[in-house]
Scaffold this active site. Sequence first.
Site, PDB file in Angstrom:
ATOM      1  N   SER A   1       0.996  -1.020   0.026  1.00  0.00           N
ATOM      2  CA  SER A   1       0.082  -0.014  -0.078  1.00  0.00           C
ATOM      3  C   SER A   1       0.703   1.362  -0.046  1.00  0.00           C
ATOM      4  CB  SER A   1      -0.804   0.147   1.349  1.00  0.00           C
ATOM      5  OG  SER A   1      -0.008   0.437   2.521  1.00  0.00           O
ATOM      6  N   LYS A   2       0.054   2.363  -0.308  1.00  0.00           N
ATOM      7  CA  LYS A   2       0.904   3.628  -0.354  1.00  0.00           C
ATOM      8  C   LYS A   2       1.856   4.064   1.117  1.00  0.00           C
ATOM      9  CE  LYS A   2      -2.911   6.706  -0.223  1.00  0.00           C
ATOM     10  NZ  LYS A   2      -3.609   7.754  -1.076  1.00  0.00           N
ATOM     11  N   ARG A   3       1.130   3.454   2.063  1.00  0.00           N
ATOM     12  CA  ARG A   3       1.558   3.779   3.480  1.00  0.00           C
ATOM     13  C   ARG A   3       2.874   2.874   3.660  1.00  0.00           C
ATOM     14  NH1 ARG A   3      -0.338   8.229   3.502  1.00  0.00           N
ATOM     15  NH2 ARG A   3      -2.684   8.411   3.252  1.00  0.00           N
ATOM     16  N   ASP A   4       3.020   1.924   3.077  1.00  0.00           N
ATOM     17  CA  ASP A   4       4.225   0.972   3.195  1.00  0.00           C
ATOM     18  C   ASP A   4       5.491   1.601   2.879  1.00  0.00           C
ATOM     19  OD1 ASP A   4       2.884  -1.031   4.015  1.00  0.00           O
ATOM     20  OD2 ASP A   4       2.393  -2.143   2.023  1.00  0.00           O
TER      21      ASP A   4
ATOM     22  N   PHE B   1       6.171   4.874  -5.224  1.00  0.00           N
ATOM     23  CA  PHE B   1       5.825   5.650  -6.192  1.00  0.00           C
ATOM     24  C   PHE B   1       7.108   5.757  -7.006  1.00  0.00           C
ATOM     25  CE2 PHE B   1       2.881   6.613  -2.718  1.00  0.00           C
ATOM     26  CZ  PHE B   1       1.660   6.244  -3.585  1.00  0.00           C
TER      27      PHE B   1
END
Length: 500
Positions: free
Chosen positions: A258-261, A270
């Site tokens: 996830s982007k929080r990872d 990204f």
Amino acid sequence: MSVRVRFAPSPTGALHIGGVRTALYNYLFAKQQGGTFILRIEDTDQTRYVPGAEEYIIETLKWVGLLPDEGVGFGGDKGPYRQSDRKEIYERYAHELVQRGHAYYAFDTPEELDVRRQGEENFTYNQLTRSGLSNSLTLSAEEVKSRLDAGAPFVIRLKVDPGREIHIHDLIRGDVVFQSSELDDKVLLKADGMPTYHLANIVDDHLMEITHVIRGEEWLPSTAHHVLLYEGFGWTDTMPRFSHLPLILKPIGNGKLSKRDGAKFGMPVFPLEWKGATPEDSFDGFRNTGFLPEAVINFLALLGWHPGGDQEIFTLDELIQTFSVDQISKSGARFDYEKAKWFNQKYIQAADNAVLASYIRPLANSKGYAATDAYLEQVAALMKERVTFLPDFVETGYYLFEPVREYDKETFQKKWTPSIAEVFNELSGMVATFEPFNGLALEEAIKHFIHEKGLKPGDMLPLLRIALAGTMKGPAVFDMAVALGREETLRRLQALTTLA
Ligand code: GLU
């Protein structure tokens, strides 16, 4: 028929690295088949639109070198390629599907549907519930006409027939079967006249003559609805072949990356840096972390695709030659950041010094270091075996641009004795006049000098290294001396003597 594939991201924020992999696999497949790679921007959900996200997608594709043959910003004769510019087309097709008997008008207001949802757990608008709702299947033809004429708000829904088995032949997963009784009557056209993803996606894939759909696994369930849309429009003959890519999993443990990872594991998830509205919504990218785009491509290619054999380093051309959808795995691919770093090291080591110098230039400038191109090429040559990320050239290798800030005192103390100090001074004297001042000659002369003094290289060379770089981990000492030049070398030898 020639192959046409599309990468169809929605501009809802920074493009996730998994999206770049999707673009890559589409690109590789297209190029291998002599086909066309298309960029379509799927921005019909106005509520999720994020300014800057479309530019981010395009900049990412340019950075990694996956240039679309057609698409937003790239031209082509099947456009427009941005869905918000195609509103009328979808409206026309939505009404056509109603005429064909595979869709219907639904007049239920959001409030009415909310009441139903509150009363019934898991309420969905489907083949069972629609008979009790307000739509063109339950209302008389006159009533429907008068509501439409009066401009009453409506949505258009897909009419899913009961009792059907829907077969999808996925090129990665094989046969996947869905029961129509489990599908809802998806909204195709919203009350504001905008299409939903499902309608726009199918109409565009048809009109843009897409032959293969390669996308993330999360879209597999929607594909059942998509097949019904192709059938409803009478387009099954040219329906694209589907391939659903495996999920990208967290570096450790289970679950989808996830982007929080990124923040959690201290790694980019990204491609490029992204400045969101808040710090929590701002992210580092592979680019500003100091990855070469070729390394990112190589890393992503192997995230879910397993060519047989041991080869791990593939140029883009080799990937195009070797890529095959058959060798994409069904199971999730672990996002191994250590492997990404390994690829970057390999690509930096193999890169041309002039290319590296062009990457080092802005990094050096931002630190206020003045250097010629020729000098930056020397820095590249000296440091390329010792760095993981591009900024390491000016961070780890700062001593190639400014005086040593910190010395390895422990080693210094171990090696520095009064008699060594004397020899060291004599050595400085020799370096001051020695000609020619080049790496090989200097190495030979200094080694000879050490030998003559009855010492071993290990008595002196560590001190030279520490004098020039502060650390035992620096590059080859003689090459470093040549790069720094005679004057600076002497200054540093001198500076070391004051440490004692
Ligand atoms: N717009 C969808 C996305 O953001 C595209 C899915 C597809 O490729 O059909 O992933």
